[in-house]
Write a protein that holds these residues in place. Structure first.
Motif, PDB file in Angstrom:
ATOM      1  N   ARG A  38       0.843  -1.200   0.000  1.00 37.80           N
ATOM      2  CA  ARG A  38       0.000   0.000   0.000  1.00 37.80           C
ATOM      3  C   ARG A  38       0.877   1.250   0.000  1.00 37.80           C
ATOM      4  NH1 ARG A  38      -4.433   0.732   4.556  1.00 37.80           N
ATOM      5  NH2 ARG A  38      -5.986   0.472   2.931  1.00 37.80           N
ATOM      6  N   GLY A  39       1.938   1.235   0.804  1.00 40.08           N
ATOM      7  CA  GLY A  39       2.848   2.373   0.843  1.00 40.08           C
ATOM      8  C   GLY A  39       3.555   2.593  -0.487  1.00 40.08           C
ATOM      9  N   GLN A  40       3.938   1.497  -1.164  1.00 41.76           N
ATOM     10  CA  GLN A  40       4.569   1.627  -2.474  1.00 41.76           C
ATOM     11  C   GLN A  40       3.609   2.268  -3.469  1.00 41.76           C
ATOM     12  OE1 GLN A  40       7.598   1.265  -2.173  1.00 41.76           O
ATOM     13  NE2 GLN A  40       8.390  -0.820  -2.150  1.00 41.76           N
ATOM     14  N   TRP A  41       2.358   1.859  -3.423  1.00 42.92           N
ATOM     15  CA  TRP A  41       1.346   2.434  -4.301  1.00 42.92           C
ATOM     16  C   TRP A  41       1.213   3.941  -4.054  1.00 42.92           C
ATOM     17  CZ3 TRP A  41      -1.584   1.695  -8.482  1.00 42.92           C
ATOM     18  CH2 TRP A  41      -2.731   2.478  -8.640  1.00 42.92           C
ATOM     19  N   GLN A  42       1.137   4.314  -2.802  1.00 41.84           N
ATOM     20  CA  GLN A  42       0.987   5.735  -2.477  1.00 41.84           C
ATOM     21  C   GLN A  42       2.232   6.523  -2.877  1.00 41.84           C
ATOM     22  OE1 GLN A  42       0.094   5.324   1.681  1.00 41.84           O
ATOM     23  NE2 GLN A  42      -2.112   5.060   1.338  1.00 41.84           N
ATOM     24  N   ALA A  43       3.414   5.919  -2.718  1.00 39.17           N
ATOM     25  CA  ALA A  43       4.656   6.603  -3.071  1.00 39.17           C
ATOM     26  C   ALA A  43       4.767   6.838  -4.574  1.00 39.17           C
ATOM     27  CB  ALA A  43       5.858   5.799  -2.579  1.00 39.17           C
ATOM     28  N   LEU A  44       4.146   5.971  -5.360  1.00 33.94           N
ATOM     29  CA  LEU A  44       4.213   6.105  -6.810  1.00 33.94           C
ATOM     30  C   LEU A  44       3.429   7.313  -7.315  1.00 33.94           C
ATOM     31  CD1 LEU A  44       3.757   2.404  -7.926  1.00 33.94           C
ATOM     32  CD2 LEU A  44       5.718   3.845  -8.448  1.00 33.94           C
ATOM     33  N   GLU A  45       2.410   7.711  -6.549  1.00 30.94           N
ATOM     34  CA  GLU A  45       1.496   8.763  -7.010  1.00 30.94           C
ATOM     35  C   GLU A  45       1.003   8.413  -8.407  1.00 30.94           C
ATOM     36  OE1 GLU A  45       3.620  12.428  -6.658  1.00 30.94           O
ATOM     37  OE2 GLU A  45       3.481  12.450  -4.478  1.00 30.94           O
ATOM     38  N   ALA A  46       0.568   7.177  -8.552  1.00 34.94           N
ATOM     39  CA  ALA A  46       0.166   6.657  -9.855  1.00 34.94           C
ATOM     40  C   ALA A  46      -1.260   7.093 -10.196  1.00 34.94           C
ATOM     41  CB  ALA A  46       0.272   5.125  -9.846  1.00 34.94           C
TER      42      ALA A  46
END
Length: 336
Positions: free
Chosen positions: A160-168
């Motif tokens: 979930r944190g990786q997803w948020q960090a991507l700002e995809a």
């Protein structure tokens, strides 16, 4: 990956003691990888990609450590040569290993082999995964290679944190599924080494007889729940051939391939985890892959993709989210 390295090969000459020739290895989407020839030796170089990457991604230091620990085990891994942490040598940390002769396939149905060879290789993969999950972590010196508890709790937070960090792109399903996973974590299994990306594309094999000669790409390895590796492998039974070379829709029996249940039975008979693979595990594998693929797109847009087909592969991310959502809607565990 293009044919030209993002570093000067001459910088390797003092390390290896002679002129160096590089050949790009394409197909992967993670750490740039090169065949290296020097003084008659055939080696492989793995390095971090240039540019910003997701937190904790591309951890080649961890790759080197786990491969080193497994050198004398029943899990076939390449022989290591050296690790270089100083980024001043070629721009990032890297390591070198001996090149294993053999074949790598991007398709789970293994068109390079006949029916008997396909079956032998898939069942060999099941047994090798069981061997990996049976390793004595303490004896290998890997007690601190990861935390020994709350694996899926940490994985849900991480991806979930990786997803948020991507700002995809916006996809409310990702956050909704992360909430569901966080609230429905199953009981833990005994902690094992987890490869993190165990699939046909990450093994090298001999053809006569068909057998795995090396397990590759350990950058996502850690300590955790062995069902994570089983779920990742199982994912390819649900993917179509045009989705990362999956098996869905193919005649497995005609191709000589074991079905999911036979693979799992072979794994358990070889000493693997006896717990049934459930919807949570399978859906989470799809969810995690959706986030990983979004990361590939981000690297491609930043000009740091490791694979020439990065945009095409990354574009599969919504399809993996679809599959995760579909699995969760069934709410039925996979019976062993």
């Amino acid at each position: 990956m293009t044919g030209q390295p993002d570093f000067d090969p001459a910088f390797l000459e003092p390390v290896l003691g002679g002129p160096v020739r590089l050949t790009a290895i394409d197909g992967g989407q993670s750490n740039p990888t090169w065949f290296v020839t020097c003084n008659g030796r055939d080696l492989v170089l793995r390095k971090k990609p240039l540019g910003a990457t997701l937190d904790s991604a591309h951890a080649i230091e961890r790759e080197y450590r786990v491969i080193s620990a497994l050198q004398e085990s029943a899990v076939p891994v390449p022989r290591l040569v050296l690790f270089e942490s100083d980024p001043d040598v070629i721009g990032t940390a890297f390591y070198l290993m001996e090149r294993i002769d053999g074949t790598v396939s991007g398709r789970t149905d293994l068109p390079e082999l006949g029916a008997a060879g396909r079956r032998a290789l898939h069942l060999d993969a099941a047994r090798i995964l069981a061997h990996l999950h049976s390793q004595d972590i303490k004896a290998l010196g890997l007690e601190d290679f990861g935390r020994s508890t709350a694996y899926y709790d940490r994985q849900v937070r991480r991806w979930r944190g990786q997803w948020q960090a991507l700002e995809a792109r916006e996809d409310p399903r990702i956050d909704a599924m992360a909430d569901w996973f966080a609230s429905n974590i199953p009981p833990e299994n005994p902690t094992t080494i987890v490869h993190g990306d165990y699939r046909i594309g990450n093994v090298i094999f001999a053809r006569e007889p068909a057998r795995i000669t090396g397990v590759l790409d350990w950058e996502l390895s850690t300590l955790g729940d062995p069902l994570a590796d089983l779920a990742h492998w199982s994912m390819f039974y649900d993917l179509r051939p045009d989705q990362m070379g999956g098996l869905s829709g193919l005649d497995l029996k005609a191709l000589g391939l074991p079905d999911r249940e036979e693979f799992l039975d072979t794994y358990r008979a070889a000493g693997g985890c006896p717990t049934a693979l459930g919807v949570f595990h399978r859906a989470f594998a799809m969810f995690r892959m959706a986030v990983i693929l979004e990361g590939i797109i981000a690297r491609a847009e930043a000009g740091h993709a490791a694979g020439a087909n990065a945009r095409a592969v990354g574009a599969l991310a919504p399809q993996f989210a679809d599959l995760a959502e579909m699995l969760l809607s069934t709410d039925k565990p996979l019976t062993p």
